[in-house]
Design a protein around this motif. Structure first.
Motif, PDB file in Angstrom:
ATOM      1  N   LEU A   1       0.827  -1.206   0.000  1.00  0.00           N
ATOM      2  CA  LEU A   1       0.000   0.000   0.000  1.00  0.00           C
ATOM      3  C   LEU A   1       0.863   1.259   0.000  1.00  0.00           C
ATOM      4  O   LEU A   1       0.519   2.253  -0.644  1.00  0.00           O
ATOM      5  N   ALA A   2       2.002   1.224   0.681  1.00  0.00           N
ATOM      6  CA  ALA A   2       2.907   2.372   0.685  1.00  0.00           C
ATOM      7  C   ALA A   2       3.538   2.573  -0.691  1.00  0.00           C
ATOM      8  O   ALA A   2       3.737   3.697  -1.137  1.00  0.00           O
ATOM      9  N   LYS A   3       3.838   1.472  -1.398  1.00  0.00           N
ATOM     10  CA  LYS A   3       4.403   1.558  -2.745  1.00  0.00           C
ATOM     11  C   LYS A   3       3.440   2.248  -3.716  1.00  0.00           C
ATOM     12  O   LYS A   3       3.885   2.868  -4.673  1.00  0.00           O
ATOM     13  N   LYS A   4       2.130   2.132  -3.456  1.00  0.00           N
ATOM     14  CA  LYS A   4       1.146   2.761  -4.340  1.00  0.00           C
ATOM     15  C   LYS A   4       1.271   4.277  -4.339  1.00  0.00           C
ATOM     16  O   LYS A   4       0.931   4.926  -5.314  1.00  0.00           O
ATOM     17  N   GLY A   5       1.718   4.867  -3.216  1.00  0.00           N
ATOM     18  CA  GLY A   5       1.972   6.305  -3.171  1.00  0.00           C
ATOM     19  C   GLY A   5       0.886   7.150  -2.534  1.00  0.00           C
ATOM     20  O   GLY A   5       1.146   8.267  -2.123  1.00  0.00           O
ATOM     21  N   GLU A   6      -0.335   6.645  -2.457  1.00  0.00           N
ATOM     22  CA  GLU A   6      -1.404   7.378  -1.775  1.00  0.00           C
ATOM     23  C   GLU A   6      -2.526   6.421  -1.400  1.00  0.00           C
ATOM     24  O   GLU A   6      -2.671   5.357  -1.981  1.00  0.00           O
ATOM     25  N   CYS A   7      -3.317   6.836  -0.428  1.00  0.00           N
ATOM     26  CA  CYS A   7      -4.428   6.022   0.059  1.00  0.00           C
ATOM     27  C   CYS A   7      -5.548   5.983  -0.980  1.00  0.00           C
ATOM     28  O   CYS A   7      -5.859   6.991  -1.613  1.00  0.00           O
ATOM     29  N   CYS A   8      -6.147   4.814  -1.129  1.00  0.00           N
ATOM     30  CA  CYS A   8      -7.249   4.668  -2.089  1.00  0.00           C
ATOM     31  C   CYS A   8      -8.602   4.938  -1.437  1.00  0.00           C
ATOM     32  O   CYS A   8      -9.612   5.064  -2.130  1.00  0.00           O
ATOM     33  N   GLY A   9      -8.644   4.981  -0.101  1.00  0.00           N
ATOM     34  CA  GLY A   9      -9.894   5.260   0.593  1.00  0.00           C
ATOM     35  C   GLY A   9     -10.829   4.072   0.673  1.00  0.00           C
ATOM     36  O   GLY A   9     -12.010   4.229   0.969  1.00  0.00           O
ATOM     37  N   SER A  10     -10.323   2.863   0.436  1.00  0.00           N
ATOM     38  CA  SER A  10     -11.178   1.671   0.421  1.00  0.00           C
ATOM     39  C   SER A  10     -11.294   0.974   1.764  1.00  0.00           C
ATOM     40  O   SER A  10     -11.956  -0.041   1.873  1.00  0.00           O
ATOM     41  N   GLY A  11     -10.624   1.471   2.785  1.00  0.00           N
ATOM     42  CA  GLY A  11     -10.705   0.855   4.107  1.00  0.00           C
ATOM     43  C   GLY A  11      -9.812  -0.356   4.260  1.00  0.00           C
ATOM     44  O   GLY A  11     -10.168  -1.313   4.948  1.00  0.00           O
ATOM     45  N   CYS A  12      -8.649  -0.361   3.631  1.00  0.00           N
ATOM     46  CA  CYS A  12      -7.723  -1.492   3.689  1.00  0.00           C
ATOM     47  C   CYS A  12      -7.307  -1.770   5.138  1.00  0.00           C
ATOM     48  O   CYS A  12      -7.081  -0.849   5.917  1.00  0.00           O
ATOM     49  N   ARG A  13      -7.175  -3.055   5.470  1.00  0.00           N
ATOM     50  CA  ARG A  13      -6.838  -3.472   6.823  1.00  0.00           C
ATOM     51  C   ARG A  13      -5.495  -2.911   7.289  1.00  0.00           C
ATOM     52  O   ARG A  13      -5.338  -2.521   8.446  1.00  0.00           O
TER      53      ARG A  13
ATOM     54  N   LYS B   1      -6.073   7.684   8.190  1.00  0.00           N
ATOM     55  CA  LYS B   1      -6.389   6.363   7.663  1.00  0.00           C
ATOM     56  C   LYS B   1      -7.664   6.389   6.827  1.00  0.00           C
ATOM     57  O   LYS B   1      -8.623   7.052   7.186  1.00  0.00           O
ATOM     58  N   HIS B   2      -7.660   5.644   5.721  1.00  0.00           N
ATOM     59  CA  HIS B   2      -8.838   5.414   4.869  1.00  0.00           C
ATOM     60  C   HIS B   2      -9.406   6.690   4.256  1.00  0.00           C
ATOM     61  O   HIS B   2     -10.595   6.780   4.006  1.00  0.00           O
ATOM     62  N   VAL B   3      -8.559   7.683   4.008  1.00  0.00           N
ATOM     63  CA  VAL B   3      -9.002   8.919   3.359  1.00  0.00           C
ATOM     64  C   VAL B   3      -8.344   8.976   1.977  1.00  0.00           C
ATOM     65  O   VAL B   3      -7.109   9.012   1.880  1.00  0.00           O
ATOM     66  N   ASN B   4      -9.168   8.962   0.948  1.00  0.00           N
ATOM     67  CA  ASN B   4      -8.677   8.960  -0.421  1.00  0.00           C
ATOM     68  C   ASN B   4      -7.727  10.135  -0.659  1.00  0.00           C
ATOM     69  O   ASN B   4      -8.055  11.271  -0.363  1.00  0.00           O
ATOM     70  N   GLY B   5      -6.534   9.837  -1.159  1.00  0.00           N
ATOM     71  CA  GLY B   5      -5.561  10.877  -1.479  1.00  0.00           C
ATOM     72  C   GLY B   5      -4.542  11.169  -0.392  1.00  0.00           C
ATOM     73  O   GLY B   5      -3.626  11.960  -0.606  1.00  0.00           O
ATOM     74  N   SER B   6      -4.666  10.553   0.786  1.00  0.00           N
ATOM     75  CA  SER B   6      -3.670  10.765   1.852  1.00  0.00           C
ATOM     76  C   SER B   6      -2.312  10.270   1.367  1.00  0.00           C
ATOM     77  O   SER B   6      -2.210   9.206   0.779  1.00  0.00           O
ATOM     78  N   VAL B   7      -1.249  11.044   1.642  1.00  0.00           N
ATOM     79  CA  VAL B   7       0.082  10.644   1.200  1.00  0.00           C
ATOM     80  C   VAL B   7       1.083  10.534   2.353  1.00  0.00           C
ATOM     81  O   VAL B   7       2.169  10.003   2.179  1.00  0.00           O
ATOM     82  N   LYS B   8       0.739  11.023   3.537  1.00  0.00           N
ATOM     83  CA  LYS B   8       1.637  10.982   4.687  1.00  0.00           C
ATOM     84  C   LYS B   8       1.610   9.581   5.301  1.00  0.00           C
ATOM     85  O   LYS B   8       0.546   9.048   5.613  1.00  0.00           O
ATOM     86  N   LEU B   9       2.801   8.984   5.469  1.00  0.00           N
ATOM     87  CA  LEU B   9       2.907   7.636   6.035  1.00  0.00           C
ATOM     88  C   LEU B   9       3.064   7.688   7.552  1.00  0.00           C
ATOM     89  O   LEU B   9       3.649   8.632   8.087  1.00  0.00           O
ATOM     90  N   LYS B  10       2.586   6.652   8.243  1.00  0.00           N
ATOM     91  CA  LYS B  10       2.721   6.552   9.691  1.00  0.00           C
ATOM     92  C   LYS B  10       4.193   6.447  10.077  1.00  0.00           C
ATOM     93  O   LYS B  10       4.983   5.801   9.388  1.00  0.00           O
ATOM     94  N   LYS B  11       4.566   7.059  11.202  1.00  0.00           N
ATOM     95  CA  LYS B  11       5.954   7.000  11.687  1.00  0.00           C
ATOM     96  C   LYS B  11       6.378   5.574  11.993  1.00  0.00           C
ATOM     97  O   LYS B  11       7.511   5.197  11.725  1.00  0.00           O
ATOM     98  N   GLU B  12       5.474   4.776  12.572  1.00  0.00           N
ATOM     99  CA  GLU B  12       5.805   3.382  12.915  1.00  0.00           C
ATOM    100  C   GLU B  12       6.192   2.593  11.668  1.00  0.00           C
ATOM    101  O   GLU B  12       7.102   1.768  11.693  1.00  0.00           O
ATOM    102  N   PHE B  13       5.486   2.857  10.577  1.00  0.00           N
ATOM    103  CA  PHE B  13       5.788   2.155   9.329  1.00  0.00           C
ATOM    104  C   PHE B  13       7.155   2.567   8.804  1.00  0.00           C
ATOM    105  O   PHE B  13       7.955   1.726   8.394  1.00  0.00           O
ATOM    106  N   LEU B  14       7.449   3.853   8.860  1.00  0.00           N
ATOM    107  CA  LEU B  14       8.730   4.348   8.352  1.00  0.00           C
ATOM    108  C   LEU B  14       9.907   3.813   9.175  1.00  0.00           C
ATOM    109  O   LEU B  14      10.977   3.556   8.635  1.00  0.00           O
ATOM    110  N   LYS B  15       9.724   3.627  10.481  1.00  0.00           N
ATOM    111  CA  LYS B  15      10.780   3.110  11.346  1.00  0.00           C
ATOM    112  C   LYS B  15      11.125   1.668  10.991  1.00  0.00           C
ATOM    113  O   LYS B  15      12.259   1.240  11.135  1.00  0.00           O
TER     114      LYS B  15
END
Length: 82
Positions: free
Chosen positions: A47-59, A66-80
């Motif tokens: 999902l991060a490789k896609k580059g932005e959130c699709c807004g489909s409610g992915c687990r 989270k789950h907002v179409n067009g979001s591009v900011k990644l969670k800090k925990e994921f980046l760590k």
């Protein structure tokens, strides 16, 4: 009316086939997705490789908010964990 019902039935059958993995796919290990109860579940990495959130409610949505179409900011925990 029969044509419409026949077309709808074909559509439903094609959707059902998409969600049924073959035995080979079910055993396949990937970093992009896994199969659970017949459904394909995308990983945070994919999902991060896609580059932005699709807004489909992915687990495993890695975006903020989270789950907002067009979001591009990644969670800090994921980046760590990269």
């Amino acid at each position: 009316m029969m044509r419409v019902l026949a077309a709808a039935e074909r559509s439903l059958n094609s959707v059902t086939v998409v969600h049924k993995p073959s035995k080979r796919e079910a055993l396949q290990n990937t970093t992009d997705y896994y199969w659970e109860d017949g459904f394909c579940v995308f990983t945070e990495l994919y999902l991060a490789k896609k580059g932005e959130c699709c807004g489909s409610g992915c687990r495993h949505c890695p975006y903020i908010p989270k789950h907002v179409n067009g979001s591009v900011k990644l969670k800090k925990e994921f980046l760590k964990n990269l």
